[in-house]
Write an enzyme that holds these catalytic residues in place. Structure first.
Site, PDB file in Angstrom:
ATOM      1  N   HIS A   1      42.135  35.559  51.155  1.00 33.33           N
ATOM      2  CA  HIS A   1      43.931  35.503  51.510  1.00 33.33           C
ATOM      3  C   HIS A   1      44.509  36.477  50.419  1.00 33.33           C
ATOM      4  O   HIS A   1      45.312  37.240  50.914  1.00 33.33           O
ATOM      5  CB  HIS A   1      44.428  33.958  51.302  1.00 33.33           C
TER       6      HIS A   1
ATOM      7  N   ARG B   1      45.472  41.910  43.107  1.00 35.26           N
ATOM      8  CA  ARG B   1      46.571  41.365  41.959  1.00 35.26           C
ATOM      9  C   ARG B   1      46.102  42.331  40.935  1.00 35.26           C
ATOM     10  O   ARG B   1      46.600  42.054  39.693  1.00 35.26           O
ATOM     11  CB  ARG B   1      46.141  40.131  41.797  1.00 35.26           C
TER      12      ARG B   1
ATOM     13  N   HIS C   1      25.666  56.915  39.518  1.00 35.79           N
ATOM     14  CA  HIS C   1      24.652  56.387  38.834  1.00 35.79           C
ATOM     15  C   HIS C   1      23.823  55.003  39.306  1.00 35.79           C
ATOM     16  O   HIS C   1      22.843  54.682  39.046  1.00 35.79           O
ATOM     17  CB  HIS C   1      25.016  56.193  37.096  1.00 35.79           C
TER      18      HIS C   1
ATOM     19  N   THR D   1      41.146  39.407  42.078  1.00 33.58           N
ATOM     20  CA  THR D   1      40.646  40.359  41.101  1.00 33.58           C
ATOM     21  C   THR D   1      39.525  41.137  41.480  1.00 33.58           C
ATOM     22  O   THR D   1      39.290  42.089  40.750  1.00 33.58           O
ATOM     23  CB  THR D   1      39.936  39.325  39.965  1.00 33.58           C
TER      24      THR D   1
ATOM     25  N   GLY E   1      35.279  37.658  41.793  1.00 30.90           N
ATOM     26  CA  GLY E   1      34.629  36.552  42.577  1.00 30.90           C
ATOM     27  C   GLY E   1      33.801  37.141  43.805  1.00 30.90           C
ATOM     28  O   GLY E   1      32.658  36.894  44.163  1.00 30.90           O
TER      29      GLY E   1
HETATM   30  C1  RB5 Z   1      42.148  33.228  44.950  1.00 32.34           C
HETATM   31  O1  RB5 Z   1      43.211  32.620  44.294  1.00 32.34           O
HETATM   32  C2  RB5 Z   1      41.420  33.985  43.680  1.00 32.34           C
HETATM   33  O2  RB5 Z   1      40.933  33.172  42.885  1.00 32.34           O
HETATM   34  C3  RB5 Z   1      40.521  34.955  44.336  1.00 32.34           C
HETATM   35  O3  RB5 Z   1      41.162  35.902  45.090  1.00 32.34           O
HETATM   36  C4  RB5 Z   1      39.650  35.797  43.264  1.00 32.34           C
HETATM   37  O4  RB5 Z   1      40.581  36.480  42.576  1.00 32.34           O
HETATM   38  C5  RB5 Z   1      38.481  35.236  42.849  1.00 32.34           C
HETATM   39  O5  RB5 Z   1      37.973  35.790  42.217  1.00 32.34           O
END
Ligand code: RB5
Length: 145
Positions: free
Chosen positions: A8, A108, A97, A66, A69
């Site tokens: 999301h 974000r 490389h 980020t 994940g």
């Molecule tokens: C979701 O809130 C966030 O944890 C996910 O998008 C990501 O940043 C995880 O690594």
């Protein structure tokens, strides 16, 4: 064919990426998530990664909050070298490389303009081969131990 995946948090940026790929005439397949509702990034990272690992797609682009994940999840799939990137130099070197076959960006972390530049570099930069190909091979050997 480019595999796309996001949760999301990455959904809106993924839509911008789709617009960009449309403008470039590049084909893609979206492995979800398909709306802004809360979604678990490992599910979509794995789906897109399996499409790349199977050869159904040549490259993959992933987005979460980020990029970390979803990138970690993708790298659990055999055959995947996914680089989480938030600058142009790393995007270039991930191809030259590391012969990265997937890139992950954080919605974000980077703005739309930088994300699209990272993707352009990721899609257009060749792998250098040579000693770097050997090292990418050594990475893949880890999966077989
Ligand atoms: C979701 O809130 C966030 O944890 C996910 O998008 C990501 O940043 C995880 O690594």
């Amino acid at each position: 064919m480019i595999a796309l995946g996001s949760d999301h948090a990455g959904y809106e940026l993924k839509r911008e990426i789709m617009k960009y790929l449309d403008e470039k005439g590049l084909k893609y397949k979206d492995y979800g998530t398909y709306g802004p509702e809360s979604a678990d990034y490992p599910v979509y990272g794995e789906k897109a990664a399996r499409a790349v690992a199977s050869g159904e797609c040549d490259r993959g682009i992933l987005v979460c909050g980020t990029g970390v994940g979803i990138g970690i999840a993708a790298n659990k799939v055999r055959g995947i070298r996914c680089a989480t990137v938030s600058d142009c130099y790393s995007a270039e070197m991930a191809r030259r490389h590391n012969d990265a076959n997937m890139v992950a960006v954080g919605a974000r972390v980077v703005g739309v303009g930088l994300a699209l530049k990272i993707i352009e570099i990721f899609l257009e930069t060749p792998s250098e081969g040579g000693r770097h190909a050997k090292r990418a091979g050594l990475i893949m050997d880890i999966e077989n131990r």
